[in-house]
Structure formats: C-alpha cells, structure tokens
Design a protein around this motif. Structure first.
Motif, PDB file in Angstrom:
ATOM      1  N   HIS A 268       0.854  -1.196   0.000  1.00  0.00           N
ATOM      2  CA  HIS A 268       0.000   0.000   0.000  1.00  0.00           C
ATOM      3  C   HIS A 268       0.888   1.244   0.000  1.00  0.00           C
ATOM      4  O   HIS A 268       1.180   1.816   1.058  1.00  0.00           O
ATOM      5  N   PRO A 269       1.352   1.645  -1.174  1.00  0.00           N
ATOM      6  CA  PRO A 269       2.324   2.741  -1.265  1.00  0.00           C
ATOM      7  C   PRO A 269       1.815   4.093  -0.767  1.00  0.00           C
ATOM      8  O   PRO A 269       2.615   4.991  -0.533  1.00  0.00           O
ATOM      9  N   LYS A 270       0.514   4.250  -0.585  1.00  0.00           N
ATOM     10  CA  LYS A 270      -0.015   5.517  -0.066  1.00  0.00           C
ATOM     11  C   LYS A 270      -0.097   5.515   1.460  1.00  0.00           C
ATOM     12  O   LYS A 270      -0.456   6.536   2.065  1.00  0.00           O
ATOM     13  N   ALA A 271       0.226   4.384   2.061  1.00  0.00           N
ATOM     14  CA  ALA A 271       0.202   4.309   3.523  1.00  0.00           C
ATOM     15  C   ALA A 271       1.421   5.035   4.076  1.00  0.00           C
ATOM     16  O   ALA A 271       2.555   4.579   3.937  1.00  0.00           O
ATOM     17  N   GLY A 272       1.185   6.179   4.712  1.00  0.00           N
ATOM     18  CA  GLY A 272       2.279   6.936   5.306  1.00  0.00           C
ATOM     19  C   GLY A 272       2.609   6.441   6.706  1.00  0.00           C
ATOM     20  O   GLY A 272       3.752   6.511   7.151  1.00  0.00           O
TER      21      GLY A 272
END
Length: 376
Positions: free
Chosen positions: A107-111
């Motif tokens: 999940h590359p948008k998970a900061g």
C-alpha cells in the motif's frame, strides 16, 4: 536498510530489555537497525543494555529531551526505508513487524500504520485506533462520549483506514516523513503522535490500522500518578488544539478549552483525594498484593520458586503442559518467555481477559519478573 526501530526510554531498563528481545525476534531476516535514545535515565539503562545488546545504537542525553525531540535525533541518524517508533514498555509478537512491513509495501499511499495493542489484562487498548480530535469530537470525548474518537465502528480483525496512530507503535514511511517533516518538538510528551498523524493526512498520505499484535504495559515509561503528568498531558491537548484549530471562532473554541481545563482540574482533584486517603489510612493496601501464577518450563518454575520465597510472594506453579486456570482474584499470570513465544503469550492472555488477572513475564536468560506494577 529496510527498517529503523527507534525507542525513546526513561528509567525502564528491564521493560526496554524485554522490548528489544521481542524486536530482535520479530525482525529476524529483516535488515534492521535499532536506536535507543536514553533521556538521562537514573537507572543506568545504557551501561546495562550495552552489555547485552552490542549491535544497538545508543544515544545518551544529559537531560530529558522529551519524546518528540528524542525520536527526531534518532530519525535523522537512521537510514531505514521505514521508521518504527516504539515505546520501551511494549513487546511485539514475532510476526507483527513483518505483517506491517508487508502491508506498507503493498500500500504505497500508507504513510503510517498502527497495530492492535493489548492491555496487560488481555483487553484490546482502545487507543489502537483514533479519530482526529476535532472540536466536536474533543468536546464529546470530554463529556464521556468516546465512540467517534476511538472509531468504534471498525472491525478489530481487518485492516482499516484510521486517522490517528498511537505513538506506542507507529510505523512510518521515510518518504512521508521527508515530505511532512518530523515530530513537532513543541510537544514534550503526548500529542505529538496526534499531530504527526494529522499532518500525514493533510499531506495526502493514508493512515492505517493493521491487526498485528503487541502488548503495551501503558504507563511504565511515564508516571501517570504525578501532577506533572496531568500538566503535560492536558497541555499537549491545548497545544494541538491551538495549532490546528486556533483560527476557529471563539464560540467554537471556548467550550473545548473549558472542557480541557475542567478535566485537568478533576484529574488533579482526584489524585490529591486518593493521596489524602492513602496518608490517612483509609486505603486497604492488602488489596494491592497480587497472587502470582507462574506458568512455564521446569527451569523457569524452579527459579521462580526461589524468587517467590525470597520476596514473600503468594504463588502457584503450573507446568507448561498443564491446563491454565485462574482460581484466585487479582492474579498475575507469569508466562515463561523462553518456552512460549510472544505470540502465544498474547493469545493465552487474551483468553483470560474476563478473569481478574493481568500479564507478567519471566525469562531465565534475564532472571527478571516483569509485571505492569513491578519488576523483580
């Protein structure tokens, strides 16, 4: 480097020792660096730990830097693709860190990601998932309605997007930190996790809850019975509110500020009242003395029999192959962490959540009994 684990500690060397042991088990096969930032502990944490963990990076301060500043110093020195902020009074289960890393890779948008934290009585810690403390949500929580704040509509067993991640276990993507900045050092302790989570969302990142399991002793790294704790905690709430909602109309901000001050006054009054009752002898201290149930392999039981005799503990001893049953109230169930995995300890403790008991651990490697109340 895949992961940088950062632990800011103050006077909790035995809890921290267990925490590091659990991290090392959980990061086997993962390229990891560990930083311990010691905030001028008086218990000689660094000399003690450096004899046991030679590959840990230690940062010693000659005064208490606070949580935010201590983390920032180590973050700047670290190089991991992901940064895990972890409380010293926690232990992680063997699969927890890999589960979170795999999720963030997918999940590359998970900061940022938080996890399923357990209290030592086997219940799930509500602060594992929180909503943004907007003026409305904050006012409702101050008045006793916490459903929106703790996002109670979400399942505990499935990943879900949340708003606020607990600083007790906060996995962060370095790319996100480089964009939004590090922890706000205006917060000495408490509130910095809320502020950081909020800034991640404002920066276009997602915050997630993942049902990986850890235990949080909750409060061993602070003194929640002190007047300083009340001051710092409620001051942090005011700092966050002024920073992010100070532009709102007086009619909106005033009720929240009044509620914050009232809760602080009530907390101080209750603390003073409890201390007065203790000093006047109106408190039955015998109720504080727990029964101990030691559960593990023969070597652990032999060591704990000697410990119980030496300390005068009321104790039972149950072999690892026997069924675990609680027969007395106020029981500390002490698990053998050399025999049982941390995953097994959490699972067994969860099954005991309806009993009047709480979690303890003992390792024949360290020879220390660790409970939420005391270390022997």
């Amino acid at each position: 480097m895949k992961l940088s684990v950062i632990i800011v500690s103050y006077n909790v060397k035995y809890y921290l020792e267990q925490c590091i042991h659990s991290v090392k088990k959980a990061t086997e096969g993962i390229e990891t660096e560990i930083f311990v930032v010691d905030n001028h502990s008086r218990d000689k944490s660094v000399p003690y730990l450096s004899n046991h963990f030679h590959d840990v990076n230690y940062v010693e301060s000659n005064h208490n830097l606070g949580f935010a500043r201590g983390n920032n110093i180590a973050i700047r020195q670290s190089v991991g693709e992901y940064v895990l902020l972890l409380n010293p009074d926690t232990f992680v289960t063997e699969g927890s860190i890999r589960q979170v890393l795999d999720f963030m890779d997918a999940h590359p948008k998970a900061g940022g990601v938080g996890v399923r934290m357990y209290n030592t009585n086997g219940t799930v810690a509500m602060e594992s998932r929180r909503g943004i403390p907007t003026p409305v949500v904050s006012f409702l929580k101050m008045c006793g309605n916490s459903k929106r704040y703790y996002m109670s509509h979400l399942s505990w067993d499935e990943p879900a997007q949340i708003e606020i991640i607990s600083g007790a276990f906060c996995m962060l993507r370095r790319q996100a930190l480089e964009q939004i900045g590090l922890l706000d050092e205006t917060f000495f302790m408490y509130g910095e996790d809320i502020d950081l989570s909020y800034r991640l969302l404002k920066g276009g990142w997602e915050n997630w809850y993942v049902p990986a399991k850890i235990v949080h002793y909750k409060g061993e790294s602070t003194h929640k019975s002190s007047f300083r704790y009340v001051h710092v905690f409620y001051q942090a709430m005011l700092i966050f509110f002024r920073k992010h909602y100070g532009h709102l109309t007086f009619l909106v901000t005033l009720p929240v500020k009044i509620a914050i001050y009232l809760r602080a006054i009530i907390a101080l009054f209750k603390m003073q009242y409890d201390r007065m009752r203790h000093s006047l002898g109106f408190y039955d201290h015998s109720q504080d003395e727990p029964n101990y149930l030691f559960y593990g392999a023969q070597r652990m039981l032999d060591e704990c029999r000697k410990l119980a005799r030496r300390k005068g503990l009321m104790a039972q001893f149950v072999d690892k192959d026997s069924e675990l049953a609680i027969t007395k109230p106020n029981t500390c169930v002490v698990f053998d962490t050399d025999y049982f995995s941390y995953e097994q300890v959490v699972a067994m403790n969860e099954k005991l959540k309806d009993e009047d008991c709480f979690l303890g651990t003992y390792s024949t490697q360290t020879h220390h009994l660790i409970t939420p109340k005391e270390v022997y």
